[in-house]
Design an enzyme around this catalytic site. Sequence first.
Site, PDB file in Angstrom:
ATOM      1  N   ASP A   9       0.862  -0.984  -0.076  1.00 39.50           N
ATOM      2  CA  ASP A   9      -0.032  -0.091   0.080  1.00 39.50           C
ATOM      3  C   ASP A   9       0.965   1.257  -0.157  1.00 39.50           C
ATOM      4  O   ASP A   9       1.894   1.093   0.405  1.00 39.50           O
ATOM      5  CB  ASP A   9      -0.913   0.065   1.170  1.00 39.50           C
ATOM      6  CG  ASP A   9      -2.174   0.777   1.082  1.00 39.50           C
ATOM      7  OD1 ASP A   9      -2.085   1.361  -0.020  1.00 39.50           O
ATOM      8  OD2 ASP A   9      -2.906   0.947   1.983  1.00 39.50           O
ATOM      9  N   THR A  45     -10.547  -6.794  -6.056  1.00 37.20           N
ATOM     10  CA  THR A  45     -11.873  -6.792  -6.830  1.00 37.20           C
ATOM     11  C   THR A  45     -12.411  -5.233  -6.838  1.00 37.20           C
ATOM     12  O   THR A  45     -12.733  -4.685  -7.906  1.00 37.20           O
ATOM     13  CB  THR A  45     -12.905  -7.724  -6.414  1.00 37.20           C
ATOM     14  OG1 THR A  45     -12.861  -7.633  -4.967  1.00 37.20           O
ATOM     15  CG2 THR A  45     -12.508  -8.980  -6.867  1.00 37.20           C
ATOM     16  N   ASN A  62     -10.451  -2.523  -6.619  1.00 33.69           N
ATOM     17  CA  ASN A  62      -9.602  -1.833  -7.530  1.00 33.69           C
ATOM     18  C   ASN A  62     -10.078  -1.549  -8.735  1.00 33.69           C
ATOM     19  O   ASN A  62      -9.693  -0.199  -9.428  1.00 33.69           O
ATOM     20  CB  ASN A  62      -8.305  -2.222  -7.337  1.00 33.69           C
ATOM     21  CG  ASN A  62      -7.265  -1.796  -6.060  1.00 33.69           C
ATOM     22  OD1 ASN A  62      -6.439  -2.791  -5.739  1.00 33.69           O
ATOM     23  ND2 ASN A  62      -7.465  -1.295  -5.201  1.00 33.69           N
TER      24      ASN A  62
HETATM   25  C1  FPP Z   1      -1.796   0.128  -3.420  1.00 31.36           C
HETATM   26  O1  FPP Z   1      -1.204   1.478  -3.312  1.00 31.36           O
HETATM   27  C2  FPP Z   1      -1.204  -0.556  -4.607  1.00 31.36           C
HETATM   28  C3  FPP Z   1      -1.986  -1.143  -5.573  1.00 31.36           C
HETATM   29  C4  FPP Z   1      -3.255  -1.233  -5.625  1.00 31.36           C
HETATM   30  C5  FPP Z   1      -1.158  -1.664  -6.577  1.00 31.36           C
HETATM   31  C6  FPP Z   1       0.073  -2.705  -6.337  1.00 31.36           C
HETATM   32  C7  FPP Z   1       0.974  -3.130  -7.574  1.00 31.36           C
HETATM   33  C8  FPP Z   1       2.360  -2.940  -7.470  1.00 31.36           C
HETATM   34  C9  FPP Z   1       3.052  -2.673  -6.543  1.00 31.36           C
HETATM   35  C10 FPP Z   1       2.841  -3.139  -8.938  1.00 31.36           C
HETATM   36  C11 FPP Z   1       3.668  -4.427  -9.139  1.00 31.36           C
HETATM   37  C12 FPP Z   1       2.838  -5.759  -8.873  1.00 31.36           C
HETATM   38  C13 FPP Z   1       3.032  -6.801  -9.596  1.00 31.36           C
HETATM   39  C14 FPP Z   1       2.160  -8.132  -9.275  1.00 31.36           C
HETATM   40  C15 FPP Z   1       3.920  -6.983 -10.665  1.00 31.36           C
HETATM   41  P1  FPP Z   1      -2.239   2.450  -3.581  1.00 31.36           P
HETATM   42  O2  FPP Z   1      -2.412   2.740  -5.158  1.00 31.36           O
HETATM   43  O3  FPP Z   1      -3.815   2.179  -3.042  1.00 31.36           O
HETATM   44  O4  FPP Z   1      -1.773   3.618  -2.846  1.00 31.36           O
HETATM   45  P2  FPP Z   1      -2.334   5.049  -2.097  1.00 31.36           P
HETATM   46  O5  FPP Z   1      -3.204   4.342  -0.954  1.00 31.36           O
HETATM   47  O6  FPP Z   1      -1.248   5.754  -1.356  1.00 31.36           O
HETATM   48  O7  FPP Z   1      -3.148   5.632  -3.062  1.00 31.36           O
END
Ligand code: FPP
Length: 237
Positions: A14, A60, A62
């Site tokens: 996260d 899901t 997201n």
């Molecule tokens: C949450 O941070 C992260 C995600 C929804 C995506 C996770 C994906 C990766 C780390 C990319 C690589 C993964 C693979 C499997 C190759 P956020 O976007 O919710 O952050 P925020 O809470 O600060 O908005």
Amino acid sequence: MNNKLPNHVGLIMDGNGRYAQKLGKPRSYGHQKGAQNLKKLCKYIYKKKIKYLSIYAFSTENFNRPPEEVDYLMNLFVKMFTKELNFLKNEGVKVIFSGKKDNLNKDVLNAMKTIIKSTQNNQKAVLNICLNYGSQDEIVDMVKQICNKVVCNELSIKDINKEEVSKNLYHNLPPLDLVIRTSGEQRLSNFMLWQSAYAEFYFPECNFPEFDEQQLDKALEVYANRDRRFGLIKEVI
Ligand code: FPP
């Protein structure tokens, strides 16, 4: 340092968006840095001989993000699965996926199929990628599967137990020992609820792209010093 290592680590990656925003960059920059960091952490985890790693790549829910961000993430998954196939093969890692196939586009499904097939005989470690995943959906699907077996006389109600439940989840994985969620948030957000029944939790303040090997070592040290009692009294253990 106490050397008690977890067998199965869960990682809720996260804070990619916040990391990027802090630097005045688009959210996609944070995801890209998160992906680079994930590879570094995988290397380190395999070096330490931790056998199972489950990562929360995309829930899901997201899919409710702006379409540009969803598209960016889907393309990033395809790119990473293709680019890192040889790395995972060389490390002896078997890649599996947990989650629903619907809503995933053809390119993602093909990249998933290729990586599953090419790594299926690997035995050193298992990387469980939770993609389009929700734990409550996994539990609902498990219930349906078990009911179906009962209706078809393949299973008797008296034989439904914890082992049978585990066998009917997306994968029959060992329990999670340690769940790490970066960015200071302290909740599971529908991540592997059944499997984390007795897990230890660790919530570092840093965002995922900043969660490096030293931070992971700290998490492992905290884990090693936790007193896991599984409901027993202290003296018995
Ligand atoms: C949450 O941070 C992260 C995600 C929804 C995506 C996770 C994906 C990766 C780390 C990319 C690589 C993964 C693979 C499997 C190759 P956020 O976007 O919710 O952050 P925020 O809470 O600060 O908005």
